[in-house]
Write a protein that holds these residues in place. Structure first.
Motif, mmCIF file in Angstrom:
data_model
loop_
_atom_site.group_PDB
_atom_site.id
_atom_site.type_symbol
_atom_site.label_atom_id
_atom_site.label_comp_id
_atom_site.label_asym_id
_atom_site.label_seq_id
_atom_site.Cartn_x
_atom_site.Cartn_y
_atom_site.Cartn_z
ATOM 1 N N LYS A 186 0.815 -1.209 0.000
ATOM 2 C CA LYS A 186 0.000 0.000 0.000
ATOM 3 C C LYS A 186 0.853 1.267 0.000
ATOM 4 O O LYS A 186 0.461 2.280 -0.587
ATOM 5 N N TYR A 187 1.994 1.223 0.689
ATOM 6 C CA TYR A 187 2.810 2.432 0.829
ATOM 7 C C TYR A 187 4.279 2.191 0.514
ATOM 8 O O TYR A 187 5.101 3.090 0.680
ATOM 9 N N GLY A 188 4.604 1.001 0.025
ATOM 10 C CA GLY A 188 5.996 0.637 -0.189
ATOM 11 C C GLY A 188 6.714 1.510 -1.207
ATOM 12 O O GLY A 188 7.888 1.858 -1.019
ATOM 13 N N PHE A 189 6.044 1.886 -2.283
ATOM 14 C CA PHE A 189 6.703 2.710 -3.306
ATOM 15 C C PHE A 189 7.055 4.089 -2.751
ATOM 16 O O PHE A 189 8.145 4.611 -3.007
ATOM 17 N N GLU A 190 6.145 4.663 -1.974
ATOM 18 C CA GLU A 190 6.429 5.961 -1.358
ATOM 19 C C GLU A 190 7.579 5.845 -0.353
ATOM 20 O O GLU A 190 8.484 6.699 -0.323
ATOM 21 N N LEU A 191 7.562 4.792 0.462
ATOM 22 C CA LEU A 191 8.591 4.626 1.483
ATOM 23 C C LEU A 191 9.967 4.425 0.865
ATOM 24 O O LEU A 191 10.952 5.081 1.257
ATOM 25 N N PHE A 192 10.063 3.533 -0.119
ATOM 26 C CA PHE A 192 11.370 3.251 -0.725
ATOM 27 C C PHE A 192 11.847 4.414 -1.598
ATOM 28 O O PHE A 192 13.050 4.648 -1.710
ATOM 29 N N ALA A 193 10.908 5.143 -2.200
ATOM 30 C CA ALA A 193 11.304 6.343 -2.946
ATOM 31 C C ALA A 193 11.908 7.369 -2.004
ATOM 32 O O ALA A 193 12.959 7.967 -2.295
ATOM 33 N N ALA A 194 11.262 7.587 -0.855
ATOM 34 C CA ALA A 194 11.808 8.529 0.129
ATOM 35 C C ALA A 194 13.178 8.084 0.611
ATOM 36 O O ALA A 194 14.094 8.902 0.780
ATOM 37 N N LEU A 195 13.350 6.792 0.835
ATOM 38 C CA LEU A 195 14.635 6.267 1.298
ATOM 39 C C LEU A 195 15.732 6.490 0.270
ATOM 40 O O LEU A 195 16.818 7.017 0.581
ATOM 41 N N LEU A 196 15.483 6.108 -0.981
ATOM 42 C CA LEU A 196 16.515 6.217 -2.014
ATOM 43 C C LEU A 196 16.826 7.670 -2.341
ATOM 44 O O LEU A 196 17.996 8.031 -2.560
ATOM 45 N N LEU A 197 15.820 8.520 -2.381
ATOM 46 C CA LEU A 197 16.060 9.931 -2.688
ATOM 47 C C LEU A 197 16.796 10.631 -1.540
ATOM 48 O O LEU A 197 17.628 11.509 -1.765
ATOM 49 N N THR A 198 16.509 10.226 -0.309
ATOM 50 C CA THR A 198 17.263 10.764 0.829
ATOM 51 C C THR A 198 18.727 10.365 0.746
ATOM 52 O O THR A 198 19.633 11.197 0.938
ATOM 53 N N LEU A 199 18.994 9.098 0.459
ATOM 54 C CA LEU A 199 20.374 8.633 0.325
ATOM 55 C C LEU A 199 21.084 9.310 -0.844
ATOM 56 O O LEU A 199 22.294 9.571 -0.773
ATOM 57 N N THR A 200 20.355 9.594 -1.907
ATOM 58 C CA THR A 200 20.956 10.309 -3.047
ATOM 59 C C THR A 200 21.479 11.671 -2.618
ATOM 60 O O THR A 200 22.604 12.053 -2.953
ATOM 61 N N HIS A 201 20.674 12.412 -1.883
ATOM 62 C CA HIS A 201 21.098 13.748 -1.462
ATOM 63 C C HIS A 201 22.173 13.682 -0.376
ATOM 64 O O HIS A 201 23.023 14.576 -0.292
ATOM 65 N N TYR A 202 22.152 12.644 0.408
ATOM 66 C CA TYR A 202 23.246 12.430 1.366
ATOM 67 C C TYR A 202 24.555 12.187 0.622
ATOM 68 O O TYR A 202 25.598 12.755 0.977
ATOM 69 N N ASP A 203 24.508 11.361 -0.408
ATOM 70 C CA ASP A 203 25.713 11.071 -1.188
ATOM 71 C C ASP A 203 26.188 12.298 -1.955
ATOM 72 O O ASP A 203 27.400 12.528 -2.083
#
Length: 282
Positions: A186-203
């Motif tokens: 139900k919410y996995g795409f939103e959760l994993f998108a937030a995770l990967l995009l956060t890590l992108t900006h961290y990197d």
């Protein structure tokens, strides 16, 4: 074909394809009465298959030896269109911040009227995420400006971590909002998108502080963009929709610049105006 062209295009195309497959899945494979998805449905299989294929393509395509490990050699991009993308991401982050703070204040009012029914943690995290998104927008704009002008500024470097801070709080708020939901689909795409995009900006900020990841960063960015566009099919709240758009746009800009500097041809000297003329334009 040049990787700095076809990989960003593939990320966008994969996200658009995922968006329509997700809408198909919600229409044909979701039982609203039971609150469950049919995992053997063609829409579900097609959507998951597309995501797996994109992950494999991105993971294999960004592999390379060597490459720059400092911010300017990695992300320099003296193109006005690239700078416009960073500016648009800044505006979208400011919009996301406004929506996040409005949602947080609304949640605070509900908590005050019935503290036994509502938790304080969710509106507090939304308020923090909203405020950090506004600062994070300035961080993205400053990093884009440094990459465009090919010069570092100490004050701008201090703002560079704020997009990652905003993404981390956005991720935390997403977890709180959906923490009691047992169906990850139900919410996995939103959760994993937030995770990967956060890590992108961290990197991306890590290149300024001696923590470069020249292969991981474009993989996270491209995959995050595809998931971010797909997650928009869930018709999320205004804060989440604006955050997905903002973080996806800036991640795509970072990925394109990195791929161009890693795999593409060198930049023409005439691509950028002299600093004195830039100041006059501004």
């Amino acid at each position: 074909m040049r990787k700095d062209i076809y990989l960003p295009v593939l990320a966008l195309a994969g996200g658009i394809g995922g968006f329509f497959l997700r809408r198909w899945q919600l229409a044909s494979a979701y039982d609203p009465e039971a609150g469950l998805f049919t995992y053997s449905a063609p829409a579900t299989l097609a959507l998951l298959g597309l995501m797996v294929l994109l992950v494999l393509v991105f993971a294999l395509s960004v592999q390379h030896k060597g490459g720059a490990e400092d911010f300017l050699p990695t992300f320099r991009c003296p193109e006005a269109g690239q700078m416009a993308a960073y500016a648009a991401a800044w505006l979208l982050m400011a919009l996301a911040g406004s929506f996040g703070m409005l949602a947080g204040f609304k949640g605070l009012r509900l908590w005050r009227t019935a503290p036994e029914l509502y938790q304080l943690s969710l509106p507090a995290s939304q308020l923090l995420a909203g405020g950090l998104c506004i600062l994070g927008g300035f961080g993205v704009l400053c990093m884009g400006r440094m990459a465009y002008r090919e010069e570092l500024a100490a004050w701008a470097c201090r703002l560079a971590p704020f997009p990652a801070f905003a993404g981390l709080m956005w991720l935390f708020a997403t977890h709180l909002k959906n923490g009691t939901e047992p169906v990850l689909m139900k919410y996995g795409f939103e959760l994993f998108a937030a995770l990967l995009l956060t890590l992108t900006h961290y990197d991306a900020a890590g290149f300024l502080f001696g923590r470069p990841h020249p292969r991981r960063t474009p993989f996270l960015a491209l995959t995050g963009v595809s998931l971010g566009i797909t997650a928009l099919a869930d018709r999320p709240d205004w804060f989440t929709a604006a955050a997905l758009a903002a973080f996806s746009l800036s991640a795509l800009a970072f990925a394109r610049a990195l791929l161009r500097n890693t795999f593409g041809p060198g930049w023409p000297e005439a691509e950028r105006m002299p600093p004195s003329e830039e100041e006059k334009e501004i």
